[in-house]
Structure formats: C-alpha cells, structure tokens
Motif scaffolding. Structure first.
Motif, PDB file in Angstrom:
ATOM      1  N   LEU A 163       0.934  -1.184   0.160  1.00 31.38           N
ATOM      2  CA  LEU A 163      -0.059  -0.026   0.206  1.00 31.38           C
ATOM      3  C   LEU A 163       0.865   1.357   0.111  1.00 31.38           C
ATOM      4  O   LEU A 163       0.102   2.377  -0.172  1.00 31.38           O
ATOM      5  CB  LEU A 163      -0.973  -0.165   1.239  1.00 31.38           C
ATOM      6  CG  LEU A 163      -1.812  -1.086   1.454  1.00 31.38           C
ATOM      7  CD1 LEU A 163      -2.732  -0.957   2.667  1.00 31.38           C
ATOM      8  CD2 LEU A 163      -2.685  -1.337   0.317  1.00 31.38           C
ATOM      9  N   SER A 164       1.830   1.256   0.363  1.00 26.82           N
ATOM     10  CA  SER A 164       2.935   2.311   0.427  1.00 26.82           C
ATOM     11  C   SER A 164       4.397   1.828   0.583  1.00 26.82           C
ATOM     12  O   SER A 164       4.691   0.613   0.946  1.00 26.82           O
ATOM     13  CB  SER A 164       2.793   3.088   1.654  1.00 26.82           C
ATOM     14  OG  SER A 164       3.576   4.165   1.928  1.00 26.82           O
ATOM     15  N   PRO A 165       5.419   2.506  -0.153  1.00 27.63           N
ATOM     16  CA  PRO A 165       5.320   3.878  -0.547  1.00 27.63           C
ATOM     17  C   PRO A 165       5.032   3.719  -2.266  1.00 27.63           C
ATOM     18  O   PRO A 165       4.948   2.718  -2.843  1.00 27.63           O
ATOM     19  CB  PRO A 165       6.674   4.352  -0.378  1.00 27.63           C
ATOM     20  CG  PRO A 165       7.477   3.024  -0.709  1.00 27.63           C
ATOM     21  CD  PRO A 165       6.826   1.885   0.156  1.00 27.63           C
ATOM     22  N   PRO A 283      -0.910   9.170   5.522  1.00 21.87           N
ATOM     23  CA  PRO A 283      -2.497   8.596   5.221  1.00 21.87           C
ATOM     24  C   PRO A 283      -2.981   8.997   3.813  1.00 21.87           C
ATOM     25  O   PRO A 283      -3.929   8.189   3.510  1.00 21.87           O
ATOM     26  CB  PRO A 283      -3.216   9.481   6.471  1.00 21.87           C
ATOM     27  CG  PRO A 283      -2.333  10.751   6.775  1.00 21.87           C
ATOM     28  CD  PRO A 283      -1.036  10.340   6.406  1.00 21.87           C
ATOM     29  N   SER A 284      -2.656   9.748   3.201  1.00 20.65           N
ATOM     30  CA  SER A 284      -3.017  10.223   1.737  1.00 20.65           C
ATOM     31  C   SER A 284      -2.610   8.968   0.817  1.00 20.65           C
ATOM     32  O   SER A 284      -3.442   8.753  -0.095  1.00 20.65           O
ATOM     33  CB  SER A 284      -2.492  11.582   1.333  1.00 20.65           C
ATOM     34  OG  SER A 284      -0.959  11.529   1.450  1.00 20.65           O
ATOM     35  N   VAL A 285      -1.256   8.450   1.173  1.00 22.72           N
ATOM     36  CA  VAL A 285      -0.719   7.282   0.525  1.00 22.72           C
ATOM     37  C   VAL A 285      -1.696   6.052   0.549  1.00 22.72           C
ATOM     38  O   VAL A 285      -2.046   5.549  -0.313  1.00 22.72           O
ATOM     39  CB  VAL A 285       0.720   7.034   0.569  1.00 22.72           C
ATOM     40  CG1 VAL A 285       0.915   5.860  -0.296  1.00 22.72           C
ATOM     41  CG2 VAL A 285       1.315   8.289   0.126  1.00 22.72           C
ATOM     42  N   LEU A 286      -1.854   5.701   1.965  1.00 28.43           N
ATOM     43  CA  LEU A 286      -2.625   4.642   2.519  1.00 28.43           C
ATOM     44  C   LEU A 286      -4.113   4.875   1.784  1.00 28.43           C
ATOM     45  O   LEU A 286      -4.736   3.915   1.040  1.00 28.43           O
ATOM     46  CB  LEU A 286      -2.804   4.511   3.702  1.00 28.43           C
ATOM     47  CG  LEU A 286      -1.549   4.104   4.507  1.00 28.43           C
ATOM     48  CD1 LEU A 286      -1.667   4.354   6.171  1.00 28.43           C
ATOM     49  CD2 LEU A 286      -0.974   2.942   4.168  1.00 28.43           C
ATOM     50  N   ILE A 290      -5.956   2.230  -0.634  1.00 25.65           N
ATOM     51  CA  ILE A 290      -7.210   1.405  -0.449  1.00 25.65           C
ATOM     52  C   ILE A 290      -8.347   1.603  -1.414  1.00 25.65           C
ATOM     53  O   ILE A 290      -8.920   0.594  -1.678  1.00 25.65           O
ATOM     54  CB  ILE A 290      -7.711   1.832   1.098  1.00 25.65           C
ATOM     55  CG1 ILE A 290      -6.573   1.428   1.946  1.00 25.65           C
ATOM     56  CG2 ILE A 290      -9.035   1.418   1.352  1.00 25.65           C
ATOM     57  CD1 ILE A 290      -6.788   1.976   3.531  1.00 25.65           C
ATOM     58  N   GLU A 291      -8.503   2.778  -1.942  1.00 27.25           N
ATOM     59  CA  GLU A 291      -9.290   3.080  -2.879  1.00 27.25           C
ATOM     60  C   GLU A 291      -9.494   2.258  -4.300  1.00 27.25           C
ATOM     61  O   GLU A 291     -10.114   1.922  -4.919  1.00 27.25           O
ATOM     62  CB  GLU A 291      -9.361   4.702  -3.481  1.00 27.25           C
ATOM     63  CG  GLU A 291      -9.870   5.507  -2.194  1.00 27.25           C
ATOM     64  CD  GLU A 291      -9.632   7.133  -2.556  1.00 27.25           C
ATOM     65  OE1 GLU A 291      -8.948   7.350  -3.624  1.00 27.25           O
ATOM     66  OE2 GLU A 291     -10.243   7.797  -1.571  1.00 27.25           O
ATOM     67  N   GLN A 296     -16.140  -0.538  -5.030  1.00 26.73           N
ATOM     68  CA  GLN A 296     -17.028   0.716  -5.067  1.00 26.73           C
ATOM     69  C   GLN A 296     -16.624   1.993  -4.559  1.00 26.73           C
ATOM     70  O   GLN A 296     -15.681   1.760  -3.540  1.00 26.73           O
ATOM     71  CB  GLN A 296     -18.309   0.349  -4.454  1.00 26.73           C
ATOM     72  CG  GLN A 296     -18.931  -0.866  -5.098  1.00 26.73           C
ATOM     73  CD  GLN A 296     -20.354  -1.167  -4.450  1.00 26.73           C
ATOM     74  OE1 GLN A 296     -20.621  -0.605  -3.228  1.00 26.73           O
ATOM     75  NE2 GLN A 296     -21.344  -2.140  -4.886  1.00 26.73           N
ATOM     76  N   THR A 297     -16.506   2.791  -5.155  1.00 25.57           N
ATOM     77  CA  THR A 297     -15.960   4.087  -4.534  1.00 25.57           C
ATOM     78  C   THR A 297     -16.290   4.640  -2.949  1.00 25.57           C
ATOM     79  O   THR A 297     -15.793   5.262  -2.635  1.00 25.57           O
ATOM     80  CB  THR A 297     -16.293   5.435  -5.720  1.00 25.57           C
ATOM     81  OG1 THR A 297     -17.675   5.712  -5.658  1.00 25.57           O
ATOM     82  CG2 THR A 297     -15.543   5.159  -7.007  1.00 25.57           C
ATOM     83  N   THR A 298     -17.558   3.983  -3.089  1.00 25.42           N
ATOM     84  CA  THR A 298     -18.171   4.408  -1.466  1.00 25.42           C
ATOM     85  C   THR A 298     -17.869   3.170  -0.612  1.00 25.42           C
ATOM     86  O   THR A 298     -18.292   3.237   0.634  1.00 25.42           O
ATOM     87  CB  THR A 298     -19.433   4.783  -1.693  1.00 25.42           C
ATOM     88  OG1 THR A 298     -20.175   3.564  -2.127  1.00 25.42           O
ATOM     89  CG2 THR A 298     -19.762   5.919  -2.505  1.00 25.42           C
TER      90      THR A 298
END
Length: 397
Positions: A163-165, A283-286, A290-291, A296-298
């Motif tokens: 999930l990162s980096p 958190p922005s990278v995680l 995850i998205e 689904q986007t939601t």
C-alpha cells in the motif's frame, strides 16, 4: 492460527507476527525499534528453540532510528542467534538509485548504507539473494505505471498487498537524501569518513551469542567498518515533528512518506484475518491505495486490525482514511517518549468514528501517561470501547 505481538520498542515499532498451523509456524518481523530496546527483541528470539528461528520475511519499513537501529544490531547477531530470513524488504541506496529520476544521480544516507552493507553481507553468508525478494525490480514500492498494487504470496497461505510507498514518495526521498548527507559533511560512498564516524561510539554493537561471546557475530569489521557510531535520525529528524494540535494528516517527513506499508491477509484465498500494517506511512498514500482495492468508490475495506501509522500521531491519521476502513482492533506502538504519542485527538477520532457502536478495541504496548487516559473502565463502559495494555513483556493479540 494468527498472532501479532507489539514488543516494547520505546517510541518506535517492533512487530512480531506468527501464523499457520500449530505444527508449522511462519513468522514475519517488522522493524526493530531503536538501539536501546534491542535486548527485548533479542530475548524474544532466544525464547524460540534455535531450530525455529526462521522468518519468512523481515521488513524494515524506513530509515528512521526508532525502526531501523534494532535491525542493524539484529543482523550483526543473526549468525550467532541462528536467525534465518528468507526475505528482507528495505529500500536503501541501491533501490533508490533505480527509481526513475531525470537527475539520475547516485545517493545514500548513513543509516541506510549501514543497513545495506549488512544485508549484502547476510546475503553472502546465506549464499542467496533475499533483499526485496519477490518485488518487481527488487524495489518495495508501487510503480507509477502499475495497473494494480503489488501482491506477494508468502509460504503458509499468507498474502501481502503493498500500500506504500508510491513512486512519487521514493522519488522525493531520493532527491533529498544527498542534501542530508551534505549537511552531515559526508559524501555517499566516502568509506573513510564513515569509518571514522562509526568508530566514535559503541551504540549499535551486537550483543553476541547466547553465552555473551561475539566471535561468530556478523561484524562490519569484515567489511572494513567498526559499527560503533550512533548515526543521527537523518531524514526522520526530530525537528518539526508535528505536535498534538497539528492538522489531521499533515505529516511531511520524507522518511515517513517512504515507509513500507501493506495489507496482510490470512488465509490468502478466503481470509479470516486482515491487518493493515502501516509503518509510519502518510495517510493520503494509504487512502489512495485502499481506494484502488475497493470495488466501489463508497465502499470500506474490512479489517481485523489496523496498526496505526507513526505511533498514533495526529499527522498520520485523517477522517478520510478512517472513512475507507471498517475495523475493530487498533494497535498503537509507543511509550510516549520524545513526541508524546499517541496524540489524544488521534485516538478520540477513532472513538468518534465508532460513535459508541461495535466496541472499538484499543491495544497499547505501554501503560504510560500518554495511554492511561483510555484505561478508565467507567469511561470504556460509558463510550462502549475497550482498551488493553500489556501485562508482560509485550502486548499480544
């Protein structure tokens, strides 16, 4: 069987994971804490019979001292302790040099170069390649052109999704690493200067074999070094560390941004356990990764547990990230030293997200002034959450 322990690593991380059948246990070690907590990790290794000190994976998430120093000591002790690592994930100078960059200059940082030397020496000792084994291009990152997140299957029916980096975070680290060496007055690859600095202290010495001797330990002297200097926490400098009143998700540390984080699923095809092991990642990278995982986007990623990034710092947690996960167990590794982690606003954000539903479970590996606020049983009953603190050397879940 799946078990995770947060060993006492002061203000750092040291996670010990075991999974598999009772007659065939598999192990993952994530980070080693700062140098002075290494004896706890070493003692945990010694609790295993010598024939069982085998790890399918060792992850050094990034170069900060509170994650890397214990591993520097452990790798020197590895031969004496009969420790075997099938894979070692760490992004050092060789990996960063391969990250596409218009400047294309070589680089290095002292802690990263020291660990890189030890990994290379360990590979020579083992007679096989282990550094970033299983990763595309032998770099533990998400390539800019990747359509899907990297997935690695480990023995014992375990699956890891990186999930990162991402590429941009490693590129930023690469661009600034040489600047940090310049500030320290050291050129990348300047072995004479490094050796002079390494000989000025005994901070990162191995502890030797189980009888206290160190003749068989993997020593940097074999490479022309005396590993005694205490390196500064270069790109993870304490300067500018966000306080408890900082905005959510405001971490700008390039070392933290380069942190290896992944989703662990066990068993891999029909997982009953899903852990988000976040290192000190942004958190922005995680959230972005995850998205990419969600159909689904939601939707929300259902998790068994979430090891909070950066020891519960407000700067490494955000409402946006929490909105993308569905989780009960939250692991927070810190004794609160240096930076007063966890930040109360970060923990309260977790409880607010649960809104007295589903009983959030907070797992701390120390009972200190920064974690005792959530030890109050009356408060737990009133707000419908549970908090756990260690009764022994480590907290086990």
């Amino acid at each position: 069987m799946f078990r995770i322990e947060m060993l006492p690593a002061a203000h750092g991380d040291c996670l010990w994971i075991e999974y598999g059948a009772a007659d065939q246990t598999h192990r993952i070690l994530i980070d080693g804490g700062p140098a002075h907590t290494y004896p706890s990790l070493r003692e945990r290794v010694l609790h295993l019979p010598s024939t069982q000190r085998h790890f399918d994976l060792l992850v050094v998430t990034h170069i900060d001292a509170d994650h890397i120093e214990g591993i520097i000591r452990l790798l020197q002790d590895a031969q004496a302790l009969d420790c075997v690592f099938d894979r070692i994930w760490f992004n050092g100078a060789p990996q960063l040099n391969q990250v596409p960059d218009p400047a294309g200059e070589a680089l290095g940082a002292m802690q990263g170069e020291i660990l890189g030397l030890l990994i290379k020496a360990y590979e020579e000792q083992r007679g096989e390649s282990v550094w970033n084994k299983g990763m595309s291009e032998q770099i533990a990152y998400i390539p800019a052109t990747a359509e899907k997140l990297p997935v690695i299957d480990l023995p014992g029916d375990c699956r890891l999704t990186l999930l990162s980096p991402d590429h941009e975070r490693l590129l930023e680290l690469k661009d600034h690493w040489r600047d940090e060496l310049d500030k320290a007055g050291v050129d990348s690859g300047d072995l004479q200067t490094l050796k002079f600095k390494l000989e000025s202290s005994r901070h990162l010495r191995p502890l030797g074999d189980v009888l206290g001797e160190d003749d068989d330990a993997l020593e940097l002297e074999e490479l022309g070094f005396d590993l005694t200097w205490q390196p500064d926490d270069m790109l993870g400098s304490t300067k500018g560390e966000p306080g408890g009143d900082a905005p959510f998700g405001s971490d700008t540390s390039l070392a933290n941004g380069s942190s290896i984080a992944f989703l662990l699923e066990y068993p891999k095809d029909k997982p009953t356990t899903r852990f988000l092991l976040a290192g000190d990642a942004w958190p922005s990278v995680l959230e972005s990764s995850i998205e990419r995982l969600l159909p689904q986007t939601t939707g929300q990623l259902k998790l068994t547990g979430f090891k909070l990034p950066h020891h519960g710092s407000i700067a490494n947690l955000s409402p946006g990230l929490l909105s993308r996960i569905d989780c009960k167990h939250y692991l927070i590794s810190t004794n609160g030293a240096l930076f007063r982690h966890p930040h109360s606003r970060a923990v309260e954000l977790l409880l607010e997200r649960h809104n007295a539903r589903a009983q959030a479970r907070l797992h701390f590996n120390y009972l200190t002034s920064t974690t005792s606020a959530w030890a109050d049983e009356d408060d737990q009953k009133a707000r419908k959450y549970l908090a756990f603190h260690p009764k022994g050397i480590s907290l086990e879940l």
